[in-house]
Design a protein around this motif. Sequence first.
Motif, PDB file in Angstrom:
ATOM      1  N   UNK A 185       0.987  -1.174   0.186  1.00 40.88           N
ATOM      2  CA  UNK A 185      -0.071   0.158  -0.121  1.00 40.88           C
ATOM      3  C   UNK A 185       0.776   1.203   0.078  1.00 40.88           C
ATOM      4  N   UNK A 186       2.056   1.263   0.852  1.00 43.24           N
ATOM      5  CA  UNK A 186       2.849   2.545   0.543  1.00 43.24           C
ATOM      6  C   UNK A 186       3.543   2.510  -0.664  1.00 43.24           C
ATOM      7  N   UNK A 187       3.669   1.429  -1.336  1.00 45.24           N
ATOM      8  CA  UNK A 187       4.344   1.654  -2.651  1.00 45.24           C
ATOM      9  C   UNK A 187       3.306   2.335  -3.759  1.00 45.24           C
ATOM     10  N   UNK A 188       1.992   1.928  -3.532  1.00 41.88           N
ATOM     11  CA  UNK A 188       0.868   2.341  -4.382  1.00 41.88           C
ATOM     12  C   UNK A 188       0.610   4.013  -4.148  1.00 41.88           C
ATOM     13  N   UNK A 189       0.252   4.227  -2.833  1.00 40.46           N
ATOM     14  CA  UNK A 189       0.065   5.693  -2.627  1.00 40.46           C
ATOM     15  C   UNK A 189       1.248   6.507  -2.632  1.00 40.46           C
ATOM     16  N   UNK A 190       2.300   6.239  -2.259  1.00 38.36           N
ATOM     17  CA  UNK A 190       3.550   7.224  -2.087  1.00 38.36           C
ATOM     18  C   UNK A 190       4.361   7.094  -3.236  1.00 38.36           C
ATOM     19  N   UNK A 191       4.415   6.385  -4.342  1.00 34.18           N
ATOM     20  CA  UNK A 191       5.087   6.384  -5.421  1.00 34.18           C
ATOM     21  C   UNK A 191       4.197   6.423  -6.835  1.00 34.18           C
ATOM     22  N   UNK A 192       2.947   6.129  -6.630  1.00 37.97           N
ATOM     23  CA  UNK A 192       2.426   5.888  -8.056  1.00 37.97           C
ATOM     24  C   UNK A 192       0.903   6.785  -8.233  1.00 37.97           C
ATOM     25  N   UNK A 193       0.128   6.857  -7.196  1.00 43.67           N
ATOM     26  CA  UNK A 193      -1.248   7.350  -7.204  1.00 43.67           C
ATOM     27  C   UNK A 193      -1.190   8.749  -7.413  1.00 43.67           C
TER      28      UNK A 193
END
Length: 270
Positions: A39-47
């Motif tokens: 979830x960190x990868x999704x929200x902090x690097x992508x979304x």
Amino acid sequence: MNIQALEEKCRLLRRDILTMVGNAASGHPGGSLSAVELMAGIYYTQMRFDPKNPKDPCRDRFVLSKGHAAPCYYAVLADLGFFDKAEFQNFRQLHSILQGHPDTKKVPGVDASTGSLGQGISIAVGMALGAKLQKNGVRVYTLLGDGELQEGQVWEACMAAANYRLDNLTILIDNNGLQIDGRNEEVMSLGDLHAKFTAFGFDVIELPDGNDIRQVAAALEVPAMPGRPKCILAHTVKGKGVSFMENGVGWHGKAPDSEELERALRELEG
């Protein structure tokens, strides 16, 4: 955000998850802790999103298909400013916005109410298809549990995603090997998931360690193959970050008592 900052963010998210569940004496810590890096990868690097405008029609979408991991979701959303962390003290309390499963009508930043396993990915497929038809560039991410893959609806959704060539859809599998009743292999074997998702038409990236934020961030950066939805199959550890919770099926839906909470928080502080 660099890797060191992401690692620290993941530690703080774990702290908030444990505090939330411990204070409520209720919740699902095991699968929330295993999902932190994903979830960190999704929200902090992508979304792409704006906490001040959570209904922006041009925002990217996220669906927590494994809705019982709501503590992880809430920790991320509060950290990003969608609501105040003071709400954590009301987690799972009557009339609180932070119920045991996410409610899109109550929680700013939640794009879909989930909890009935298998339904979240279907909602995400619908969102991705709608974005394709509108040609608005919106990307859709959804996080599934591995036990959830025993639901037939998941595979119907996967067929639809491939059929409609939804290359704006990324699904992430929190493959921690455990579900509420025991090991997946003992309850209902999932077989070769890499081969299955490939056969269903997905571009599959398998991560040996889905709790390594470097691996997660790198996988999310890989461009989508034209016309193919993307699947990140991440091998994770249930209860990750707390030694006495790791790989323990009993922590699927059990909250730590006050002594266990204090011990867990001490571990996270190093």
